[in-house]
Design a protein around this motif. Structure first.
Motif, PDB file in Angstrom:
ATOM      1  N   PRO A   1      30.909  42.852  42.019  1.00 27.61           N
ATOM      2  CA  PRO A   1      31.313  44.173  41.510  1.00 27.61           C
ATOM      3  C   PRO A   1      30.117  44.926  40.927  1.00 27.61           C
ATOM      4  O   PRO A   1      29.285  44.326  40.232  1.00 27.61           O
ATOM      5  CB  PRO A   1      32.339  43.834  40.425  1.00 27.61           C
TER       6      PRO A   1
ATOM      7  N   ILE B   1      29.098  44.422  37.295  1.00 24.11           N
ATOM      8  CA  ILE B   1      28.456  43.145  36.971  1.00 24.11           C
ATOM      9  C   ILE B   1      26.949  43.260  37.194  1.00 24.11           C
ATOM     10  O   ILE B   1      26.143  42.763  36.390  1.00 24.11           O
ATOM     11  CB  ILE B   1      29.044  42.008  37.827  1.00 24.11           C
TER      12      ILE B   1
ATOM     13  N   VAL C   1      34.298  35.726  43.241  1.00 22.35           N
ATOM     14  CA  VAL C   1      34.176  36.627  44.399  1.00 22.35           C
ATOM     15  C   VAL C   1      33.193  36.100  45.442  1.00 22.35           C
ATOM     16  O   VAL C   1      33.272  36.483  46.614  1.00 22.35           O
ATOM     17  CB  VAL C   1      33.759  38.053  43.960  1.00 22.35           C
TER      18      VAL C   1
ATOM     19  N   GLY D   1      37.615  42.650  41.390  1.00 22.04           N
ATOM     20  CA  GLY D   1      36.602  43.370  40.617  1.00 22.04           C
ATOM     21  C   GLY D   1      36.993  44.784  40.247  1.00 22.04           C
ATOM     22  O   GLY D   1      36.188  45.511  39.661  1.00 22.04           O
TER      23      GLY D   1
ATOM     24  N   GLN E   1      33.421  35.684  37.053  1.00 19.61           N
ATOM     25  CA  GLN E   1      33.896  36.654  38.042  1.00 19.61           C
ATOM     26  C   GLN E   1      33.021  36.623  39.288  1.00 19.61           C
ATOM     27  O   GLN E   1      33.525  36.675  40.414  1.00 19.61           O
ATOM     28  CB  GLN E   1      33.906  38.053  37.452  1.00 19.61           C
ATOM     29  N   THR E   2      31.719  36.516  39.099  1.00 18.77           N
ATOM     30  CA  THR E   2      30.809  36.457  40.247  1.00 18.77           C
ATOM     31  C   THR E   2      31.079  35.215  41.092  1.00 18.77           C
ATOM     32  O   THR E   2      31.101  35.280  42.327  1.00 18.77           O
ATOM     33  CB  THR E   2      29.351  36.464  39.762  1.00 18.77           C
TER      34      THR E   2
ATOM     35  N   PRO F   1      38.196  41.995  34.743  1.00 17.37           N
ATOM     36  CA  PRO F   1      37.319  43.159  34.563  1.00 17.37           C
ATOM     37  C   PRO F   1      37.639  43.947  33.288  1.00 17.37           C
ATOM     38  O   PRO F   1      36.714  44.398  32.600  1.00 17.37           O
ATOM     39  CB  PRO F   1      37.594  44.004  35.817  1.00 17.37           C
TER      40      PRO F   1
END
Length: 531
Positions: free
Chosen positions: A108, A111, A513, A470, A509-510, A487
């Motif tokens: 995203p 990020i 994804v 994201g 989060q990274t 997010p």
């Protein structure tokens, strides 16, 4: 009799799907446009007069245009040469290089913005490493936002250029080689033939950067998307918020028309020539090019992840941050998965309708591009205006279902664009044979069409999950009280929480994804082939 039953079932199914798509994706935008033209006295253009006459609005327009133009320029300068190299150069491990260079597009943008802050801020990694603060002046700035978005979106230019270079008719280059040197053929034949795809990708990057909310908000750059959020969140002014988004939507429409004029149906086709075009032999530059590619992967992929990991600190801190935000993480996973499945299901029907409607195909594909380019904040405000009103079930607006609806509204257009291209690869004769055998359309669609769309459906599911997981701009507006996605959790923690916790959640989060991309890479490697 069989023909009539087939036609009736197809009309009913496609009409329902297209109607639902219009209600979820187009109606929020149309609602906001109508509301922006209303006042207590009836029809009014006051919001737009205010937009055109105030110096501040002209400044916002200039800043937004510079941000989008700069991101498109950087993305094209980085991405186009990479795409040409991946398509034609004698590089080892092309599949790995391609997947590694795609990573910034999957992460995203906000990020990447956080990583930029933790790297170049006054207390960032660069300042701590060299003992002096040299970059903080450009961290929270328009320049910083341009760099972050350019890095985030350059894979679009790379993929578009590579695809175009693979589609160039090899016989044209072979004929030119009879009378000209390879370098001249590359400059006079190959590059002009792929220029349309490079320009179209630049336009798409321009529109996506123009409609981006997270990065400008994080880096304190005032653009139209952040002003739309402020106009609604602070003033609850629907009309002003939509009027502020009007220039973005107008540019999205112009860019969409430009993309269609330049690349037409080639936007949707993935077929490429079997014959290999003019190869690029690097010769003595081979080692230098590989070193440059390694630097790019290190700078655009490894460095942001390393910055986040360093800021997060020890594994125990990451585990503690994950535990404290476990509810938001679980909610994001559940909502993104459900949203991706529902979005792909709806997009399969709408994409089929667009692919089979010969006369309306171009208009449908253009509408998909424009709807996807609408700023997420505008979509969020439109959904609030539509669903938070008497006569509609209040349980929807006050439940996590409104977040799923926001995901569908945002990402069904791009999924429909993907699946429209996939449907065009399925021969119509298969459906005609089923029709002759007496099958109705729904049976034909589920037993014949969908099995032939496995790759397209998988791509649409992965893209929609990554984008939904994201998503920030629409979700932060429509999320009910007490409901938080990852997010939103990260965005709300930035101002008053230690950076280590924020960085830890950004890493989580990274990782989530990137998982589909890693799995896709492993699957593709198992299939064999290095290209």
């Amino acid at each position: 009799m069989a023909r009539g039953r087939f036609s009736r079932s197809r009309t009913a199914a496609l009409g329902s799907g297209v109607g639902l798509f219009a209600a979820l994706c187009a109606l929020p935008v149309l609602f906001m446009l109508v509301l922006s033209l209303q006042s207590a006295d009836g029809l009014s253009f006051e919001n737009y007069r205010h937009l055109l006459t105030q110096p501040r609005q002209r400044e916002l327009l200039l800043t937004s245009a510079v941000l989008a133009g700069g991101a498109a320029l950087i993305g094209t300068i980085i991405g186009a040469p990479l795409g040409l190299l991946l398509a034609r150069a004698d590089l080892p491990a092309k599949r790995f290089l391609r997947l590694a260079l795609i990573v910034p597009l999957v992460i995203p943008p906000y990020i990447l913005g956080l990583a930029w802050i933790y790297f170049g801020g006054s207390a960032g990694l660069a300042a701590r490493t060299i003992g002096r603060d040299l970059l903080s002046g450009s961290t929270y700035s328009l320049t910083g936002a341009i760099v972050v978005l350019g890095i985030g979106f350059y894979p679009l230019s790379m993929l578009a250029t590579e695809a175009a270079a693979r589609r160039v008719e090899a016989r044209l280059e072979e004929a030119a080689l009879l009378v000209a040197l390879p370098r001249r053929v590359l400059m006079r034949i190959t590059l002009p033939l792929i220029a349309h795809a490079v320009a179209a990708a630049a336009l798409i990057i321009f529109v996506l950067a123009l409609s981006e909310f997270g990065v400008p908000a994080l880096l304190r750059v005032r653009v139209f998307t952040t002003e739309v959020f402020t106009a609604f969140a602070a003033l609850y002014d629907f009309g002003a918020a939509t009027a502020l988004a009007a220039p973005i939507m107008a540019l999205a429409l112009v860019a969409g028309v430009g993309v269609k004029l330049m690349i037409g149906e080639r936007l949707l086709t993935t077929r490429r020539n079997l014959a290999v075009g003019l190869p690029i032999y690097l010769g003595r530059l081979h080692a230098s090019v590989l070193a440059c590619l390694a630097i790019l992967v290190a700078a655009f992929v490894a460095l942001p992840l390393a910055v986040l990991a360093r800021e997060a600190g020890r594994v125990e801190r990451v585990a503690a941050a994950v535990n404290a935000s476990s509810s938001a993480i679980a909610s994001s996973l559940l909502l993104a998965t459900g949203g991706a499945v529902l979005t792909a299901a709806l997009a399969a029907v709408v994409g089929y309708a667009a692919a089979r409607a010969e006369r309306l195909r171009s208009l449908a594909n253009l509408s998909f591009i424009v709807l996807f380019a609408v700023p997420s904040t505008v979509v969020g405000i439109g959904l609030i205006g539509l669903w938070n009103r008497p006569g509609l079930p209040s349980e929807v607006y006050r439940s996590p279902l409104i977040i799923v609806i926001a995901y569908i509204a945002r990402f069904a257009p791009v999924a429909a664009l993907i699946l429209s291209g996939a449907v065009r690869q399925v021969p119509v004769s298969l459906e005609e044979a089923a029709q002759v055998a007496g099958a109705d359309w729904m049976r034909t669609f589920t037993r014949i069409v969908l099995p032939n769309l496995k790759a397209g459906l998988a791509a649409a599911l992965v893209v929609c999950f990554i984008l939904a997981f994201g998503e920030l701009g629409a979700t932060v507006l429509v999320a009910p009280p007490g409901e938080s996605t990852l997010p939103i959790r990260i965005y709300t923690l930035i101002a008053n929480t230690p950076s280590s916790e924020v960085a830890a959640l950004a890493l989580v989060q990274t990782g989530v994804v990137l998982m589909p991309l890693v799995l896709f890479g492993a699957f593709a490697r198992g299939k064999g082939g290095g290209r």
